[in-house]
Scaffold this motif. Structure first.
Motif, mmCIF file in Angstrom:
data_model
loop_
_atom_site.group_PDB
_atom_site.id
_atom_site.type_symbol
_atom_site.label_atom_id
_atom_site.label_comp_id
_atom_site.label_asym_id
_atom_site.label_seq_id
_atom_site.Cartn_x
_atom_site.Cartn_y
_atom_site.Cartn_z
ATOM 1 N N PRO A 39 1.245 -1.164 -0.465
ATOM 2 C CA PRO A 39 -0.100 0.017 0.144
ATOM 3 C C PRO A 39 1.070 1.124 0.439
ATOM 4 N N LEU A 40 2.163 1.044 0.707
ATOM 5 C CA LEU A 40 2.833 2.763 0.708
ATOM 6 C C LEU A 40 3.861 2.581 -1.265
ATOM 7 N N ILE A 41 3.969 1.649 -1.096
ATOM 8 C CA ILE A 41 4.907 1.187 -2.912
ATOM 9 C C ILE A 41 3.543 2.094 -3.683
ATOM 10 N N ASP A 42 2.017 1.648 -3.455
ATOM 11 C CA ASP A 42 1.457 2.040 -4.446
ATOM 12 C C ASP A 42 1.714 3.613 -4.545
ATOM 13 N N LEU A 43 1.009 4.155 -3.589
ATOM 14 C CA LEU A 43 0.969 5.533 -2.863
ATOM 15 C C LEU A 43 2.008 6.296 -3.166
ATOM 16 N N TRP A 44 3.225 5.747 -3.579
ATOM 17 C CA TRP A 44 4.294 7.078 -3.219
ATOM 18 C C TRP A 44 4.263 6.562 -5.355
ATOM 19 N N ARG A 45 4.022 5.834 -5.887
ATOM 20 C CA ARG A 45 4.355 5.908 -7.140
ATOM 21 C C ARG A 45 3.153 6.398 -7.955
ATOM 22 N N ALA A 46 1.889 6.627 -7.064
ATOM 23 C CA ALA A 46 0.808 7.581 -7.526
ATOM 24 C C ALA A 46 1.317 8.249 -7.507
ATOM 25 N N TYR A 47 2.498 9.247 -6.660
ATOM 26 C CA TYR A 47 2.904 11.013 -6.912
ATOM 27 C C TYR A 47 3.972 10.605 -7.733
ATOM 28 N N PHE A 48 4.389 9.823 -8.432
ATOM 29 C CA PHE A 48 5.858 9.586 -8.919
ATOM 30 C C PHE A 48 5.674 9.727 -10.367
ATOM 31 N N GLU A 49 4.199 9.155 -10.488
ATOM 32 C CA GLU A 49 3.200 9.479 -11.960
ATOM 33 C C GLU A 49 2.957 9.940 -12.634
ATOM 34 N N GLY A 50 2.931 10.955 -11.025
ATOM 35 C CA GLY A 50 1.890 11.684 -11.223
ATOM 36 C C GLY A 50 -0.352 12.233 -11.771
#
Length: 270
Positions: free
Chosen positions: A244-255
């Motif tokens: 869940p934390l990785i998925d949240l980071w990816r949302a920020y990273f991928e815009g």
């Protein structure tokens, strides 16, 4: 006019990815403070383009002028051999000497306060209130047990730039036989023994997710710190537990659209 800034440090292309997600996360909090990305010679202009497009100020910095003996003691293999990481793993790009370059922000006297954030953090709520905290403020290094509260984590801290402070730091840092077990973190704890504590929610270490799940509260978390394994690493051994934390980071990273933090499910309790 009082000038405040958030700052991070990028030393290679991997951390440039982290800084991209971080800068976007800071921007989305609505802050009017400057965002600085200090970067060393280990990262290309191409890797820094995404953070520049997000409006961050790129600040080239050199590694500190430490002695050959100091550099030898703090070389990756030697440092990790003397002080191995036993709780998690550091990626291959982790270079201990780079860590000390974050002390350069004390030279930036055009700012009254700087809040430093490691490039493996995300800011999920506005943290402008940290500019009112004194130097040196940091959250405790809590990720395994309550015993961790006695020492600071240098992934998030409040500094008051001063060239005099910077010169005093250099003198203490490279003293004869000085050995800083956890590089900048151990040094800053020694240099500021009366450090001021920030709430753990201002630097919530990702291992809290599975080690101390009762401490994790999405209504309070303001900064997530991906210590040890990084969210851009593919298939690391804790990836499933931290999904869940990785998925949240990816949302920020991928815009992509970022989910409502307060409504995210919490960690599973055993």
């Amino acid at each position: 006019m009082i000038r405040h800034a958030f700052a991070t440090l990028v030393t290679n292309a991997d951390y440039a990815m982290g800084a991209t997600a971080l800068v976007r996360s800071v921007r989305l909090t609505g802050t009017e403070a400057d965002i600085l990305v200090l970067h060393t010679g280990g990262v290309s202009a191409e890797a820094l383009e995404p953070v520049a497009r997000l409006g961050a100020r790129l600040v080239p910095v050199e590694l500190l002028p430490t002695s050959e003996a100091f550099n030898e003691r703090h070389a990756r293999a030697k440092l990790h051999g003397a002080a191995p990481f036993t709780k998690g793993t550091k990626p291959a790009f982790h270079t201990p000497l780079d860590n000390f370059a974050k002390l350069r922000l004390w030279q930036m006297e055009e700012y009254e306060r700087i809040v430093f954030l490691d490039a493996d953090t995300l800011v999920v709520r506005n943290i402008d209130r940290l500019f009112a905290y004194p130097e040196f403020s940091a959250a405790p290094n809590v990720y395994e047990s309550l015993a961790d509260f006695h020492r600071p984590n240098s992934g998030v801290f409040v500094a008051r730039p001063s060239r005099a402070t910077f010169e005093a730091m250099l003198a203490k840092l490279d003293a004869p036989d000085a050995f800083w077990r956890r590089t900048d973190q151990t040094f800053l704890e020694s240099f500021f023994p009366d450090w001021h504590g920030l709430p753990v929610f201002d630097n919530m270490l990702q291992y809290v997710w599975f080690n101390l799940p009762d401490l994790w509260d999405w209504n309070s978390v303001r900064v997530i710190h991906y210590q040890y394994e990084k969210p851009w690493e593919e298939g690391h051994e804790k990836a499933d537990r931290l999904r869940p934390l990785i998925d949240l980071w990816r949302a920020y990273f991928e815009g992509r659209e970022v989910p409502d933090i307060a409504n995210l499910p919490g960690p599973l309790r055993s």
